[in-house]
Design a protein around this motif. Structure first.
Motif, PDB file in Angstrom:
ATOM      1  N   GLU A   1       0.797  -1.222   0.000  1.00 29.01           N
ATOM      2  CA  GLU A   1       0.000   0.000   0.000  1.00 29.01           C
ATOM      3  C   GLU A   1       0.834   1.279   0.000  1.00 29.01           C
ATOM      4  O   GLU A   1       0.340   2.344   0.320  1.00 29.01           O
ATOM      5  CB  GLU A   1      -0.977   0.007   1.182  1.00 29.01           C
ATOM      6  N   GLY A   2       2.109   1.189  -0.273  1.00 26.65           N
ATOM      7  CA  GLY A   2       2.935   2.375  -0.409  1.00 26.65           C
ATOM      8  C   GLY A   2       3.326   3.089   0.866  1.00 26.65           C
ATOM      9  O   GLY A   2       3.888   4.186   0.801  1.00 26.65           O
ATOM     10  N   LEU A   3       3.065   2.523   2.021  1.00 31.91           N
ATOM     11  CA  LEU A   3       3.456   3.162   3.282  1.00 31.91           C
ATOM     12  C   LEU A   3       4.981   3.228   3.359  1.00 31.91           C
ATOM     13  O   LEU A   3       5.660   2.238   3.138  1.00 31.91           O
ATOM     14  CB  LEU A   3       2.900   2.376   4.473  1.00 31.91           C
ATOM     15  N   ARG A   4       5.515   4.413   3.691  1.00 37.66           N
ATOM     16  CA  ARG A   4       6.959   4.600   3.830  1.00 37.66           C
ATOM     17  C   ARG A   4       7.284   4.941   5.282  1.00 37.66           C
ATOM     18  O   ARG A   4       6.855   5.981   5.780  1.00 37.66           O
ATOM     19  CB  ARG A   4       7.453   5.694   2.880  1.00 37.66           C
ATOM     20  N   VAL A   5       8.041   4.054   5.927  1.00 34.94           N
ATOM     21  CA  VAL A   5       8.397   4.219   7.344  1.00 34.94           C
ATOM     22  C   VAL A   5       9.908   4.233   7.471  1.00 34.94           C
ATOM     23  O   VAL A   5      10.605   3.426   6.847  1.00 34.94           O
ATOM     24  CB  VAL A   5       7.814   3.069   8.197  1.00 34.94           C
ATOM     25  N   ILE A   6      10.420   5.141   8.298  1.00 36.13           N
ATOM     26  CA  ILE A   6      11.838   5.176   8.621  1.00 36.13           C
ATOM     27  C   ILE A   6      12.002   4.808  10.098  1.00 36.13           C
ATOM     28  O   ILE A   6      11.236   5.284  10.943  1.00 36.13           O
ATOM     29  CB  ILE A   6      12.459   6.558   8.299  1.00 36.13           C
ATOM     30  N   GLY A   7      12.943   3.928  10.396  1.00 34.82           N
ATOM     31  CA  GLY A   7      13.236   3.541  11.775  1.00 34.82           C
ATOM     32  C   GLY A   7      14.514   4.206  12.231  1.00 34.82           C
ATOM     33  O   GLY A   7      15.507   4.227  11.486  1.00 34.82           O
ATOM     34  N   LEU A   8      14.514   4.763  13.458  1.00 31.38           N
ATOM     35  CA  LEU A   8      15.668   5.482  13.981  1.00 31.38           C
ATOM     36  C   LEU A   8      16.024   4.974  15.376  1.00 31.38           C
ATOM     37  O   LEU A   8      15.256   5.148  16.323  1.00 31.38           O
ATOM     38  CB  LEU A   8      15.373   6.981  14.040  1.00 31.38           C
ATOM     39  N   ASP A   9      17.181   4.328  15.490  1.00 33.79           N
ATOM     40  CA  ASP A   9      17.722   3.914  16.788  1.00 33.79           C
ATOM     41  C   ASP A   9      18.797   4.927  17.148  1.00 33.79           C
ATOM     42  O   ASP A   9      19.946   4.823  16.728  1.00 33.79           O
ATOM     43  CB  ASP A   9      18.297   2.494  16.697  1.00 33.79           C
ATOM     44  N   LEU A  10      18.396   5.945  17.902  1.00 33.41           N
ATOM     45  CA  LEU A  10      19.262   7.090  18.152  1.00 33.41           C
ATOM     46  C   LEU A  10      20.355   6.793  19.169  1.00 33.41           C
ATOM     47  O   LEU A  10      20.094   6.247  20.235  1.00 33.41           O
ATOM     48  CB  LEU A  10      18.423   8.276  18.617  1.00 33.41           C
ATOM     49  N   SER A  11      21.568   7.179  18.809  1.00 36.20           N
ATOM     50  CA  SER A  11      22.732   7.057  19.682  1.00 36.20           C
ATOM     51  C   SER A  11      23.683   8.173  19.298  1.00 36.20           C
ATOM     52  O   SER A  11      23.877   8.458  18.112  1.00 36.20           O
ATOM     53  CB  SER A  11      23.408   5.699  19.481  1.00 36.20           C
ATOM     54  N   ILE A  12      24.282   8.809  20.282  1.00 36.61           N
ATOM     55  CA  ILE A  12      25.184   9.920  20.012  1.00 36.61           C
ATOM     56  C   ILE A  12      26.465   9.454  19.315  1.00 36.61           C
ATOM     57  O   ILE A  12      27.122  10.226  18.629  1.00 36.61           O
ATOM     58  CB  ILE A  12      25.491  10.710  21.311  1.00 36.61           C
ATOM     59  N   THR A  13      26.799   8.160  19.424  1.00 35.46           N
ATOM     60  CA  THR A  13      28.007   7.643  18.764  1.00 35.46           C
ATOM     61  C   THR A  13      27.716   6.803  17.534  1.00 35.46           C
ATOM     62  O   THR A  13      28.542   6.719  16.635  1.00 35.46           O
ATOM     63  CB  THR A  13      28.851   6.801  19.743  1.00 35.46           C
ATOM     64  N   SER A  14      26.554   6.147  17.488  1.00 34.52           N
ATOM     65  CA  SER A  14      26.247   5.265  16.359  1.00 34.52           C
ATOM     66  C   SER A  14      24.736   5.114  16.213  1.00 34.52           C
ATOM     67  O   SER A  14      24.133   4.220  16.792  1.00 34.52           O
ATOM     68  CB  SER A  14      26.896   3.891  16.571  1.00 34.52           C
ATOM     69  N   THR A  15      24.138   6.001  15.441  1.00 33.93           N
ATOM     70  CA  THR A  15      22.696   5.967  15.197  1.00 33.93           C
ATOM     71  C   THR A  15      22.388   4.990  14.071  1.00 33.93           C
ATOM     72  O   THR A  15      22.999   5.056  13.009  1.00 33.93           O
ATOM     73  CB  THR A  15      22.178   7.376  14.837  1.00 33.93           C
ATOM     74  N   GLY A  16      21.444   4.078  14.321  1.00 39.64           N
ATOM     75  CA  GLY A  16      21.001   3.153  13.289  1.00 39.64           C
ATOM     76  C   GLY A  16      19.803   3.721  12.553  1.00 39.64           C
ATOM     77  O   GLY A  16      18.905   4.304  13.168  1.00 39.64           O
ATOM     78  N   VAL A  17      19.790   3.557  11.238  1.00 38.49           N
ATOM     79  CA  VAL A  17      18.710   4.060  10.399  1.00 38.49           C
ATOM     80  C   VAL A  17      18.228   2.934   9.489  1.00 38.49           C
ATOM     81  O   VAL A  17      19.039   2.260   8.850  1.00 38.49           O
ATOM     82  CB  VAL A  17      19.171   5.253   9.531  1.00 38.49           C
ATOM     83  N   ALA A  18      16.918   2.722   9.452  1.00 42.22           N
ATOM     84  CA  ALA A  18      16.301   1.808   8.478  1.00 42.22           C
ATOM     85  C   ALA A  18      15.456   2.657   7.548  1.00 42.22           C
ATOM     86  O   ALA A  18      14.518   3.328   7.990  1.00 42.22           O
ATOM     87  CB  ALA A  18      15.438   0.762   9.172  1.00 42.22           C
ATOM     88  N   LEU A  19      15.820   2.659   6.287  1.00 43.72           N
ATOM     89  CA  LEU A  19      15.127   3.469   5.293  1.00 43.72           C
ATOM     90  C   LEU A  19      13.840   2.785   4.825  1.00 43.72           C
ATOM     91  O   LEU A  19      13.681   1.576   5.004  1.00 43.72           O
ATOM     92  CB  LEU A  19      16.056   3.716   4.106  1.00 43.72           C
ATOM     93  N   PRO A  20      12.934   3.547   4.212  1.00 44.82           N
ATOM     94  CA  PRO A  20      11.680   2.954   3.751  1.00 44.82           C
ATOM     95  C   PRO A  20      11.830   1.781   2.795  1.00 44.82           C
ATOM     96  O   PRO A  20      10.941   0.944   2.699  1.00 44.82           O
ATOM     97  CB  PRO A  20      10.962   4.134   3.077  1.00 44.82           C
ATOM     98  N   ASP A  21      12.963   1.674   2.091  1.00 38.88           N
ATOM     99  CA  ASP A  21      13.154   0.539   1.187  1.00 38.88           C
ATOM    100  C   ASP A  21      13.694  -0.700   1.901  1.00 38.88           C
ATOM    101  O   ASP A  21      13.916  -1.731   1.275  1.00 38.88           O
ATOM    102  CB  ASP A  21      14.054   0.922   0.011  1.00 38.88           C
ATOM    103  N   GLY A  22      13.929  -0.607   3.218  1.00 42.95           N
ATOM    104  CA  GLY A  22      14.416  -1.746   3.994  1.00 42.95           C
ATOM    105  C   GLY A  22      15.909  -1.778   4.175  1.00 42.95           C
ATOM    106  O   GLY A  22      16.421  -2.562   4.972  1.00 42.95           O
ATOM    107  N   SER A  23      16.666  -0.938   3.465  1.00 41.10           N
ATOM    108  CA  SER A  23      18.111  -0.904   3.669  1.00 41.10           C
ATOM    109  C   SER A  23      18.428  -0.178   4.968  1.00 41.10           C
ATOM    110  O   SER A  23      17.604   0.603   5.473  1.00 41.10           O
ATOM    111  CB  SER A  23      18.810  -0.243   2.484  1.00 41.10           C
TER     112      SER A  23
END
Length: 197
Positions: free
Chosen positions: A23-45
């Protein structure tokens, strides 16, 4: 604003077959850290935003710029952020608390609604245990969708990937099958009532 030498992007680790959102939903995931922030982009990378302690508060600008770039490039409908841990050293709270404020301000400026997920809720959703360690989270991602994460010793990308999956689940666009009991854990999250599409 670019700050040369301060950001060391993590290796993008796209899955062999990216799990795309129905259905075209675009979600970004953010695991915030001042030294190493993790990011999951809407395409899954996924990738990491790495900073150096010696650069002090300038790290906030580096992370803000990377998040801004991801928002502009991928135009998510929703961001899902991991909340602060319940037990932290007072000095650590200052840094991560400031980072949460900077990132939330960036999301508000971009008009991207966000949800904040407690670490124990994320762990029980992903691995069926509120105290699951990083290897259990990574194993659960592999079992759920064959996901593997390059250069992710701290689990930042894995957590961000699960945060993205949680957003999809809550809004009725799950990326893979999970037991209903695990999905039910997401009812503890204060989700935005409306996500623009």
């Amino acid at each position: 604003m670019t700050i040369p030498g301060l950001i060391e992007p993590g290796a993008l680790s796209p899955l062999a077959d990216l799990v795309t959102a129905p259905e075209g939903l675009r979600v970004i995931g953010l695991d915030l850290s001042i030294t190493s922030t993790g990011v999951a982009l809407p395409d899954g990378s996924t990738f990491r935003i790495k900073t150096r302690q010696k650069d002090g508060d300038v790290r906030l600008l580096v992370i803000r710029a990377a998040v801004r770039g991801a928002l502009l490039d991928h135009k998510p409908h929703l961001a899902v952020i991991e909340d602060l841990p319940t037990k932290m050293r007072p000095t650590a709270v200052k840094g991560i608390g400031g980072l949460h404020g900077v990132v939330k301000a960036e999301l508000l400026d971009a008009g991207v609604p966000y949800a904040v997920v407690a670490p124990a809720t994320l762990k029980s959703y992903a691995a069926d245990h509120g105290r699951a360690e990083k290897p259990a989270m990574a194993a659960a991602a592999f079992l759920a969708a064959g996901a593997e994460f390059a250069d992710d010793a701290g689990g930042d990308q894995c957590d961000a990937w699960w945060l993205r999956a949680a957003g999809h689940d809550h809004y009725g666009a799950p990326l893979f099958s999970l037991p209903e009991a695990q999905r039910a854990r997401l009812t503890k999250v204060n989700w935005p009532t409306e996500v623009p599409r």
